[in-house]
Scaffold this motif. Structure first.
Motif, PDB file in Angstrom:
ATOM      1  N   ALA A   1       0.850  -1.175   0.158  1.00 27.81           N
ATOM      2  CA  ALA A   1       0.025  -0.103  -0.051  1.00 27.81           C
ATOM      3  C   ALA A   1       0.978   1.220   0.133  1.00 27.81           C
ATOM      4  O   ALA A   1       0.745   2.143  -0.587  1.00 27.81           O
ATOM      5  CB  ALA A   1      -0.933   0.007   1.103  1.00 27.81           C
ATOM      6  N   ILE A   2       1.954   1.340   0.723  1.00 24.00           N
ATOM      7  CA  ILE A   2       2.807   2.294   0.744  1.00 24.00           C
ATOM      8  C   ILE A   2       3.401   2.553  -0.626  1.00 24.00           C
ATOM      9  O   ILE A   2       3.662   3.707  -1.125  1.00 24.00           O
ATOM     10  CB  ILE A   2       4.031   2.282   1.673  1.00 24.00           C
ATOM     11  N   GLU A   3       3.971   1.458  -1.099  1.00 25.51           N
ATOM     12  CA  GLU A   3       4.589   1.539  -2.312  1.00 25.51           C
ATOM     13  C   GLU A   3       3.608   2.045  -3.503  1.00 25.51           C
ATOM     14  O   GLU A   3       4.026   3.044  -4.415  1.00 25.51           O
ATOM     15  CB  GLU A   3       5.103   0.171  -2.929  1.00 25.51           C
ATOM     16  N   ASP A   4       2.313   1.804  -3.378  1.00 24.75           N
ATOM     17  CA  ASP A   4       1.357   2.022  -4.379  1.00 24.75           C
ATOM     18  C   ASP A   4       1.161   3.569  -4.062  1.00 24.75           C
ATOM     19  O   ASP A   4       0.947   4.440  -5.048  1.00 24.75           O
ATOM     20  CB  ASP A   4      -0.011   1.495  -4.366  1.00 24.75           C
ATOM     21  N   ALA A   5       1.148   3.884  -2.987  1.00 30.85           N
ATOM     22  CA  ALA A   5       0.909   5.499  -2.734  1.00 30.85           C
ATOM     23  C   ALA A   5       2.032   6.464  -3.087  1.00 30.85           C
ATOM     24  O   ALA A   5       1.908   7.500  -3.477  1.00 30.85           O
ATOM     25  CB  ALA A   5       0.568   5.534  -1.017  1.00 30.85           C
ATOM     26  N   ALA A   6       3.331   5.704  -3.310  1.00 36.53           N
ATOM     27  CA  ALA A   6       4.394   6.354  -3.383  1.00 36.53           C
ATOM     28  C   ALA A   6       4.399   6.541  -4.891  1.00 36.53           C
ATOM     29  O   ALA A   6       4.880   7.466  -5.705  1.00 36.53           O
ATOM     30  CB  ALA A   6       5.355   5.560  -3.027  1.00 36.53           C
TER      31      ALA A   6
END
Length: 42
Positions: free
Chosen positions: A36-41
């Motif tokens: 989820a953090i990767e996708d947000a980045a």
């Protein structure tokens, strides 16, 4: 005495299997959080 040892062995195996399942589930949750953090980045 032998029955008690068998019952204790089974109980220990159940606890070990439950702990492995819990750790595995926690690992999946952490991995999903990272995704989820990767996708947000992006």
């Amino acid at each position: 005495m032998r029955e008690t040892l068998q019952i204790m062995s089974v109980a220990i195996m159940i606890f070990v299997l439950a702990a492995c399942n819990t750790i595995q589930g926690a690992g999946r949750d952490i991995q999903r959080g990272g995704e989820a953090i990767e996708d947000a980045a992006d």
